[in-house]
Write a protein that holds these residues in place. Structure first.
Motif, PDB file in Angstrom:
ATOM      1  N   TRP A 118      54.443  36.836  63.211  1.00  0.00           N
ATOM      2  CA  TRP A 118      56.073  36.086  63.086  1.00  0.00           C
ATOM      3  C   TRP A 118      56.343  34.808  64.308  1.00  0.00           C
ATOM      4  O   TRP A 118      56.778  34.321  63.643  1.00  0.00           O
ATOM      5  CB  TRP A 118      56.375  37.622  63.480  1.00  0.00           C
ATOM      6  N   ARG A 119      55.892  34.627  64.946  1.00  0.00           N
ATOM      7  CA  ARG A 119      55.004  33.304  65.329  1.00  0.00           C
ATOM      8  C   ARG A 119      54.853  32.440  64.946  1.00  0.00           C
ATOM      9  O   ARG A 119      55.069  31.130  64.411  1.00  0.00           O
ATOM     10  CB  ARG A 119      55.042  33.724  67.200  1.00  0.00           C
ATOM     11  N   ASP A 120      53.355  32.748  64.493  1.00  0.00           N
ATOM     12  CA  ASP A 120      52.808  31.775  63.956  1.00  0.00           C
ATOM     13  C   ASP A 120      51.999  31.597  62.265  1.00  0.00           C
ATOM     14  O   ASP A 120      52.341  30.693  61.718  1.00  0.00           O
ATOM     15  CB  ASP A 120      50.948  32.079  64.263  1.00  0.00           C
ATOM     16  N   ASP A 121      52.652  32.667  61.477  1.00  0.00           N
ATOM     17  CA  ASP A 121      52.885  32.256  60.559  1.00  0.00           C
ATOM     18  C   ASP A 121      53.804  33.365  59.490  1.00  0.00           C
ATOM     19  O   ASP A 121      53.829  34.096  58.467  1.00  0.00           O
ATOM     20  CB  ASP A 121      51.548  33.235  59.545  1.00  0.00           C
ATOM     21  N   ARG A 122      55.410  32.717  59.710  1.00  0.00           N
ATOM     22  CA  ARG A 122      56.312  33.273  59.253  1.00  0.00           C
ATOM     23  C   ARG A 122      56.500  33.625  57.982  1.00  0.00           C
ATOM     24  O   ARG A 122      57.124  34.703  57.103  1.00  0.00           O
ATOM     25  CB  ARG A 122      57.659  32.684  59.758  1.00  0.00           C
ATOM     26  N   GLY A 182      50.430  54.797  40.750  1.00  0.00           N
ATOM     27  CA  GLY A 182      50.076  53.968  39.953  1.00  0.00           C
ATOM     28  C   GLY A 182      51.034  52.600  39.780  1.00  0.00           C
ATOM     29  O   GLY A 182      50.539  52.431  38.589  1.00  0.00           O
ATOM     30  N   LEU A 183      51.442  52.580  40.007  1.00  0.00           N
ATOM     31  CA  LEU A 183      52.315  51.482  40.253  1.00  0.00           C
ATOM     32  C   LEU A 183      51.865  50.010  40.054  1.00  0.00           C
ATOM     33  O   LEU A 183      50.520  50.020  41.451  1.00  0.00           O
ATOM     34  CB  LEU A 183      53.558  51.371  41.651  1.00  0.00           C
ATOM     35  N   LYS A 184      52.366  48.576  39.259  1.00  0.00           N
ATOM     36  CA  LYS A 184      51.906  47.712  39.874  1.00  0.00           C
ATOM     37  C   LYS A 184      52.464  46.470  40.046  1.00  0.00           C
ATOM     38  O   LYS A 184      53.525  46.083  40.449  1.00  0.00           O
ATOM     39  CB  LYS A 184      52.048  47.306  38.326  1.00  0.00           C
ATOM     40  N   VAL A 185      51.767  47.512  41.458  1.00  0.00           N
ATOM     41  CA  VAL A 185      52.578  45.595  43.111  1.00  0.00           C
ATOM     42  C   VAL A 185      51.888  45.754  44.162  1.00  0.00           C
ATOM     43  O   VAL A 185      51.016  45.786  44.535  1.00  0.00           O
ATOM     44  CB  VAL A 185      53.904  47.052  43.347  1.00  0.00           C
ATOM     45  N   GLU A 186      51.834  44.411  44.688  1.00  0.00           N
ATOM     46  CA  GLU A 186      51.550  43.421  45.196  1.00  0.00           C
ATOM     47  C   GLU A 186      51.492  43.837  46.375  1.00  0.00           C
ATOM     48  O   GLU A 186      52.787  43.277  47.039  1.00  0.00           O
ATOM     49  CB  GLU A 186      51.656  41.651  44.873  1.00  0.00           C
ATOM     50  N   LEU A 187      50.109  43.976  47.219  1.00  0.00           N
ATOM     51  CA  LEU A 187      50.694  44.275  48.466  1.00  0.00           C
ATOM     52  C   LEU A 187      50.000  44.022  49.290  1.00  0.00           C
ATOM     53  O   LEU A 187      48.182  43.873  49.589  1.00  0.00           O
ATOM     54  CB  LEU A 187      50.244  45.527  48.892  1.00  0.00           C
ATOM     55  N   ASP A 188      50.410  42.755  49.890  1.00  0.00           N
ATOM     56  CA  ASP A 188      48.897  42.555  50.722  1.00  0.00           C
ATOM     57  C   ASP A 188      49.455  42.890  52.423  1.00  0.00           C
ATOM     58  O   ASP A 188      50.109  43.301  52.930  1.00  0.00           O
ATOM     59  CB  ASP A 188      49.487  40.884  51.974  1.00  0.00           C
ATOM     60  N   THR A 189      48.400  43.666  52.888  1.00  0.00           N
ATOM     61  CA  THR A 189      48.548  44.343  54.167  1.00  0.00           C
ATOM     62  C   THR A 189      48.243  43.502  55.478  1.00  0.00           C
ATOM     63  O   THR A 189      47.538  42.711  55.515  1.00  0.00           O
ATOM     64  CB  THR A 189      46.975  45.723  53.842  1.00  0.00           C
ATOM     65  N   VAL A 190      49.388  43.954  56.030  1.00  0.00           N
ATOM     66  CA  VAL A 190      49.198  43.509  57.575  1.00  0.00           C
ATOM     67  C   VAL A 190      49.931  45.042  58.498  1.00  0.00           C
ATOM     68  O   VAL A 190      50.247  45.659  57.880  1.00  0.00           O
ATOM     69  CB  VAL A 190      50.612  42.279  57.913  1.00  0.00           C
ATOM     70  N   GLU A 191      48.495  44.654  59.280  1.00  0.00           N
ATOM     71  CA  GLU A 191      48.177  45.744  60.720  1.00  0.00           C
ATOM     72  C   GLU A 191      49.471  45.686  61.123  1.00  0.00           C
ATOM     73  O   GLU A 191      50.215  44.548  61.672  1.00  0.00           O
ATOM     74  CB  GLU A 191      46.972  45.496  61.145  1.00  0.00           C
ATOM     75  N   GLU A 192      50.138  46.746  61.378  1.00  0.00           N
ATOM     76  CA  GLU A 192      51.620  46.674  62.066  1.00  0.00           C
ATOM     77  C   GLU A 192      51.004  45.794  63.282  1.00  0.00           C
ATOM     78  O   GLU A 192      52.285  44.915  63.912  1.00  0.00           O
ATOM     79  CB  GLU A 192      52.113  48.430  62.957  1.00  0.00           C
ATOM     80  N   TYR A 193      50.192  46.054  64.672  1.00  0.00           N
ATOM     81  CA  TYR A 193      50.624  45.879  65.941  1.00  0.00           C
ATOM     82  C   TYR A 193      49.881  43.946  65.890  1.00  0.00           C
ATOM     83  O   TYR A 193      50.530  42.950  66.302  1.00  0.00           O
ATOM     84  CB  TYR A 193      48.798  45.851  66.204  1.00  0.00           C
ATOM     85  N   GLU A 194      49.916  43.385  64.468  1.00  0.00           N
ATOM     86  CA  GLU A 194      49.904  41.847  63.776  1.00  0.00           C
ATOM     87  C   GLU A 194      51.357  41.145  63.688  1.00  0.00           C
ATOM     88  O   GLU A 194      50.915  40.624  63.909  1.00  0.00           O
ATOM     89  CB  GLU A 194      48.613  41.435  62.819  1.00  0.00           C
ATOM     90  N   LEU A 195      52.117  42.570  63.950  1.00  0.00           N
ATOM     91  CA  LEU A 195      52.767  41.071  62.823  1.00  0.00           C
ATOM     92  C   LEU A 195      53.760  40.789  63.891  1.00  0.00           C
ATOM     93  O   LEU A 195      54.023  39.417  63.654  1.00  0.00           O
ATOM     94  CB  LEU A 195      54.315  42.533  62.571  1.00  0.00           C
ATOM     95  N   ALA A 196      54.302  41.106  65.131  1.00  0.00           N
ATOM     96  CA  ALA A 196      54.931  40.418  66.542  1.00  0.00           C
ATOM     97  C   ALA A 196      54.088  38.626  66.171  1.00  0.00           C
ATOM     98  O   ALA A 196      54.624  37.755  65.983  1.00  0.00           O
ATOM     99  CB  ALA A 196      54.637  40.781  67.259  1.00  0.00           C
TER     100      ALA A 196
END
Length: 500
Positions: free
Chosen positions: A52-56, A35-49
């Motif tokens: 990192w290139r397009d939207d650092r 029940g923590l109030k934190v914002e978490l934008d989800t980025v799928e692991e396979y999208e990370l690379a």
DNA sequence: TTTAGGCATTTAAAACTGGGCTT
DNA sequence: AAGCCCAGTTTTAAATGCCT
């Protein structure tokens, strides 16, 4: 676990694995559960690379958010970790990675030292399984006004009551278990002593908890502490039946469950004598119909005649049972829907099937009308037929439980995992693999693909209708006499509805 | 470095069955 | 008549994740 000199390295993933409510052990789930109030934008692991290139900036924000979430999650479990550490005498960075068995063992060892008892060597024993809890065949169908009565920590109470312990086991003991093992009533055994200590400790903490302001730092610490104590107490019975335990004692474990079975069957008999109908029962709980004005007598009898404690856990306004044990759905007096054991709560079914079943059950429980529930099920079939369901709702997740080479049977998630590994992914036991079934011929495993490699036009929609949504909804509907074929019918009325 | 047993369920694989054909 | 192949059906085994 990684040890770092001079640092406490506490891994939140171990924490997540410890919480049975979490079916997927992700940071998102952990944060939601706490029940923590934190914002978490989800980025799928396979999208990370790619990101990192397009939207650092996105990746930086993502990383910062996660770091904050981890810190907050730790802060909310910190007291619990240190309590458990103190109780078991295990280092704080170790207690979460340790299995339940080792936590109990470390607690018992510290108690043994305190009491001047010798600590046995770990033996090499081949485990032979033994009978456990009693599960009564449920009465199929929809029931109204059903009370659920639970025994309060049944196994610990029995161990204390009958002084069940490896060091009281004796041919001439006066406490005779239903399966013939005998235990002396005096002196107090090591395990009953341990349990009494823990229960008393918990009682003391709970009393202290009442004296401090709710929500205060002290309250949080005390609450964490009583939870740690409870966890250890509840695991002691299981520990005695674990072949790897120093204090392994099959006799203790067997006698405990034997007494447990006796207690629950005599409770069922007594409930019937009092004029109640027992709909279902599992280990230490009974589901009772016609309970009004009679339940109190049963509870009293349990206290007086059995010397145990039971309490009314909840009352279902309606509850449906299929023919299967450990699977039911109900609506409580405060309108909560509760689903137990059914596909809707199983992590290895697609989200669409889970959702379809949950909503079908919900309509049925709220209205009591099977035809409205049937309509709901048909809606979901229709959604799939018109291919309107998002891909993420079609993912089926399954855990890898061993190294990939050890599998003898060909299964979809294993085939997918092997392919992912060839593509460079690291896959180890405990990981979950998500796949989607695509169109084509041959066995399922040949048509399963990693979820992120599937596009809408290759989905095998028929599979999701016939093997996911229909079976899940059918389970609920058949309990109230609706035939499965009806789910696939168009919904228009036919002559068969009148004469069939 | 696996707390226990009880249970349902799906899928794959193995075992079985019986008809039709050949030898 | 015996033996074999094949397709369809039934039974068994493997695996997973739930419940208390």
């Amino acid at each position: 676990h990684v040890s770092i000199r001079g640092r406490l390295n506490i891994d939140l993933e171990d924490m997540a694995r410890d919480i049975p409510e979490l079916t997927v052990e992700t940071l998102e789930e952990l944060v939601r559960f706490l029940g923590l109030k934190v914002e978490l934008d989800t980025v799928e692991e396979y999208e990370l690379a790619e990101k990192w290139r397009d939207d650092r900036e996105l990746v930086k924000r993502y990383s910062m958010q996660r770091a904050e979430a981890i810190l907050k999650a730790f802060e909310s479990i910190r007291d619990f970790v240190f309590s458990l550490s103190e109780l078991t005498r295990m280092p704080a960075d170790y207690v979460l990675t340790a299995s339940a068995g080792f936590r109990v063992e470390n607690y018992l060892m510290s108690l043994a030292v305190k009491l001047g008892e010798l600590i046995p060597r770990r033996g090499e024993i081949t485990h032979v399984s033994y009978p456990g809890g009693l599960v009564k065949e449920p009465i199929r169908g929809m029931h109204e006004d059903v009370a659920v009565l639970d025994f309060k920590s049944m196994y610990p109470s029995l161990i204390i009551k009958y002084n069940i312990s490896f060091d009281t086991l004796s041919e001439d003991g006066e406490n005779v278990a239903p399966n013939g093992y005998r235990f002396r009533a005096e002196p107090e055994g090591f395990l009953p002593r341990a349990l009494k200590t823990l229960l008393e400790e918990r009682g003391k903490i709970q009393a202290m908890l009442k004296a401090v302001p709710p929500g205060s730092v002290e309250a949080k610490i005390l609450d964490a502490r009583q939870r740690a104590v409870k966890i250890i107490a509840n695991a002691i019975y299981g520990y005695t039946g674990w072949a790897g335990a120093r204090w392994y004692s099959r006799e203790v474990a067997e006698a405990t469950t034997a007494w447990g079975r006796e207690v629950i069957s005599s409770t069922i008999r007594k409930a019937e004598e009092l004029g109640m109908k027992v709909i279902y029962s599992d280990t230490d709980s009974v589901f009772l119909k016609d309970h009004r004005g009679k339940l109190e007598k049963l509870v009293e009898w349990i206290e007086k005649d059995l010397g145990l404690e039971a309490k009314l856990e909840k009352v279902f306004k309606r509850v449906i049972f299929t023919e299967a044990k450990k699977r039911y759905a109900g609506i409580t007096e405060d309108e909560e829907i509760e689903i137990v054991g059914l596909e809707a709560v199983r992590g290895d079914w697609s989200a669409i099937a889970r959702q379809a079943q949950r909503e079908t059950a919900e309509v049925l429980l709220r209205t009591g009308d099977p035809s409205l529930a049937l309509r709901k099920a048909r809606e979901y079939v229709q959604q799939l037929r018109s291919e309107e369901v998002e891909l993420r709702k079609l993912i089926i997740w399954r855990q890898i439980t061993r190294s990939l080479s050890e599998y003898s049977a060909t299964q979809p998630h294993i085939v997918v995992a092997r392919r992912l590994m060839n593509e460079g992914w690291k896959i180890q036991p405990g990981d979950k693999v998500g796949y989607i079934i695509t169109r084509g011929s041959g066995p399922l495993y040949s048509r399963a693909k990693p979820y992120f490699e599937v596009s809408m036009d290759e989905v095998d929609w028929d599979y999701y209708v016939e093997k996911q949504v229909v079976p899940a909804c059918k389970r609920v509907l058949e309990a109230v006499g609706v035939k499965a074929e009806k789910i696939l019918e168009s919904g228009e009325r036919t002559l068969m509805d009148f004469f069939g």
